[in-house]
Design a protein around this motif. Structure first.
Motif, PDB file in Angstrom:
ATOM      1  N   THR A   1       0.827  -1.200   0.000  1.00  0.00           N
ATOM      2  CA  THR A   1       0.000   0.000   0.000  1.00  0.00           C
ATOM      3  C   THR A   1       0.865   1.254   0.000  1.00  0.00           C
ATOM      4  O   THR A   1       1.834   1.342   0.744  1.00  0.00           O
ATOM      5  CB  THR A   1      -0.915   0.038   1.241  1.00  0.00           C
TER       6      THR A   1
ATOM      7  N   TYR B   1       0.376   5.557   0.173  1.00  0.00           N
ATOM      8  CA  TYR B   1      -0.545   6.638   0.510  1.00  0.00           C
ATOM      9  C   TYR B   1      -0.056   7.924  -0.149  1.00  0.00           C
ATOM     10  O   TYR B   1       1.148   8.196  -0.160  1.00  0.00           O
ATOM     11  CB  TYR B   1      -0.591   6.837   2.029  1.00  0.00           C
TER      12      TYR B   1
ATOM     13  N   GLY C   1       1.325   3.182   7.559  1.00  0.00           N
ATOM     14  CA  GLY C   1       0.226   2.214   7.595  1.00  0.00           C
ATOM     15  C   GLY C   1      -0.345   2.022   8.989  1.00  0.00           C
ATOM     16  O   GLY C   1      -1.565   1.933   9.168  1.00  0.00           O
TER      17      GLY C   1
ATOM     18  N   ILE D   1      -5.239   6.079  -1.628  1.00  0.00           N
ATOM     19  CA  ILE D   1      -4.657   4.858  -1.079  1.00  0.00           C
ATOM     20  C   ILE D   1      -4.524   3.899  -2.257  1.00  0.00           C
ATOM     21  O   ILE D   1      -5.521   3.500  -2.857  1.00  0.00           O
ATOM     22  CB  ILE D   1      -5.553   4.234   0.019  1.00  0.00           C
TER      23      ILE D   1
ATOM     24  N   GLU E   1      -3.362   0.349  -3.469  1.00  0.00           N
ATOM     25  CA  GLU E   1      -3.047  -1.006  -3.014  1.00  0.00           C
ATOM     26  C   GLU E   1      -2.099  -1.739  -3.965  1.00  0.00           C
ATOM     27  O   GLU E   1      -1.652  -2.836  -3.654  1.00  0.00           O
ATOM     28  CB  GLU E   1      -4.338  -1.819  -2.857  1.00  0.00           C
TER      29      GLU E   1
ATOM     30  N   SER F   1       4.762  -1.052  -0.603  1.00  0.00           N
ATOM     31  CA  SER F   1       4.637  -0.519   0.756  1.00  0.00           C
ATOM     32  C   SER F   1       5.942   0.078   1.250  1.00  0.00           C
ATOM     33  O   SER F   1       5.969   0.783   2.247  1.00  0.00           O
ATOM     34  CB  SER F   1       4.211  -1.623   1.721  1.00  0.00           C
TER      35      SER F   1
END
Length: 154
Positions: free
Chosen positions: A2, A4, A91, A124, A126, A130
């Motif tokens: 993920t 952001y 996260g 966000i 996906e 990350s």
């Protein structure tokens, strides 16, 4: 996996000064803050925290500069929870605050001068990594002058 994307705006001039910063969910708030500060023209020599919504000092949760956590067990929190920003990932914060797109957090830098910014969670993603390092992906306006000269003198 993920990532952001936050739109960080100056509370004092939100339409003229903003930065979009994309950051992976596994990166710390301390890393995010370092990129944010450079992007808006601030140094790293002061205390700071991320908080909830528009509440700044009255935030239910504050994610603070690591040195502040080490120096003071009580800090300046007026209630709620206090977290070390070097140990909290983007996260984790998003889950703790139950952040969704369009929600916002606040950022206060330098408790004396109180440089106030807020960050709106714009996206966000996906599908992205990350571990993506924080980076400015879009911007508007010139950085602030943290230490303005008065009459060309200090």
């Amino acid at each position: 996996m993920t990532t952001y994307r936050f739109r960080v705006k100056s509370e004092y001039d939100p339409t003229s000064l903003w930065r979009d910063i994309a950051v992976g969910g596994d990166r710390t708030l301390d890393e995010f803050q370092t990129v944010l500060n450079r992007a808006v023209g601030l140094n790293q020599d002061h205390l700071w925290f991320f908080g909830t919504d528009q509440d700044y000092w009255d935030s239910d949760s504050q994610y603070k500069r690591p040195e502040e956590i080490e120096q003071s067990a009580s800090g300046l929190l007026r209630g709620g929870e206090e977290y070390d920003a070097s140990e909290t990932t983007i996260g984790q914060m998003a889950r703790q605050l139950d952040l969704d797109e369009c929600d916002r957090i606040c950022y206060l830098f330098d408790y004396g001068d109180e440089w106030r910014f807020y960050a709106i969670l714009k996206e966000i993603d996906e599908t992205e990594s990350s571990d993506k390092a924080p980076e400015v992906v879009k911007e508007k306006g010139d950085p602030v002058e943290q230490y303005r000269l008065v009459d060309e003198e200090w």
